[in-house]
Design an enzyme around this catalytic site. Structure first.
Site, PDB file in Angstrom:
ATOM      1  N   GLY A  43      -8.802  17.642  -7.335  1.00  0.00           N
ATOM      2  CA  GLY A  43      -8.944  18.835  -6.499  1.00  0.00           C
ATOM      3  C   GLY A  43      -8.245  18.696  -5.161  1.00  0.00           C
ATOM      4  O   GLY A  43      -7.593  19.633  -4.680  1.00  0.00           O
ATOM      5  N   CYS A  44      -8.349  17.525  -4.563  1.00  0.00           N
ATOM      6  CA  CYS A  44      -7.731  17.283  -3.258  1.00  0.00           C
ATOM      7  C   CYS A  44      -6.210  17.297  -3.373  1.00  0.00           C
ATOM      8  O   CYS A  44      -5.517  17.810  -2.486  1.00  0.00           O
ATOM      9  CB  CYS A  44      -8.215  15.962  -2.674  1.00  0.00           C
TER      10      CYS A  44
END
Length: 153
Positions: A43-44
């Site tokens: 996600g990052c």
């Protein structure tokens, strides 16, 4: 967590590639601060690539984008190189800035409880006031939503 219309908590943090960034020194133009949990996680990575791909659009709108996590500058340097990121990543290893922005706290994953960063984004106006907050960000569509808010300032 600070609220909309509050003065954004000031900080000076080291960044990837060397040097420091001081928030108050950026007054006069909007700043997007996105807090993320960890370099090189799915996600990052997606969020950081999204902001990097839109960096020129943010610049055209007069805004600077800064990513902040607890990772070290060395970790950020590797993340930037691996993902070809174009936005500054700031290191808050002591979590002081994360705490000031209310994004450091208890999290739960796979039945375990631990301390970590909640993904959140803050739009700070040219006067240093918080214009908009996105708590508990979902990555999909987020960059476009933030860009629209910058353009609406």
């Amino acid at each position: 967590m600070p609220e909309v219309s509050d003065t954004a908590p000031d900080f000076t943090l080291p960044r990837d590639g060397g040097g420091d960034v001081t928030l108050s020194a950026l007054r006069g133009a909007p700043v997007v601060l996105f807090f993320y949990p960890k370099d090189n996680t799915p996600g990052c990575t997606k969020e950081s690539i999204g902001f990097s791909e839109s960096a020129q659009a943010f610049a055209d709108a007069g805004a600077q984008v800064l990513g902040i996590s607890k990772d070290s500058v060395a970790s950020h340097d590797k993340f930037v190189a691996k993902q070809n990121l174009s936005i500054p990543l700031l290191s808050d290893e002591h979590t002081t800035t994360c705490e000031d922005y209310g994004v450091w706290g208890e999290k739960k994953m796979y039945g375990k409880t631990f301390m970590g960063i909640t993904r959140a984004t803050f739009l700070i106006d040219a006067d240093g006031k918080i214009a908009k907050i996105w708590p508990k960000v979902k990555v999909d569509g987020h960059v476009d939503e933030v860009l629209a808010a910058v353009k609406a300032l």
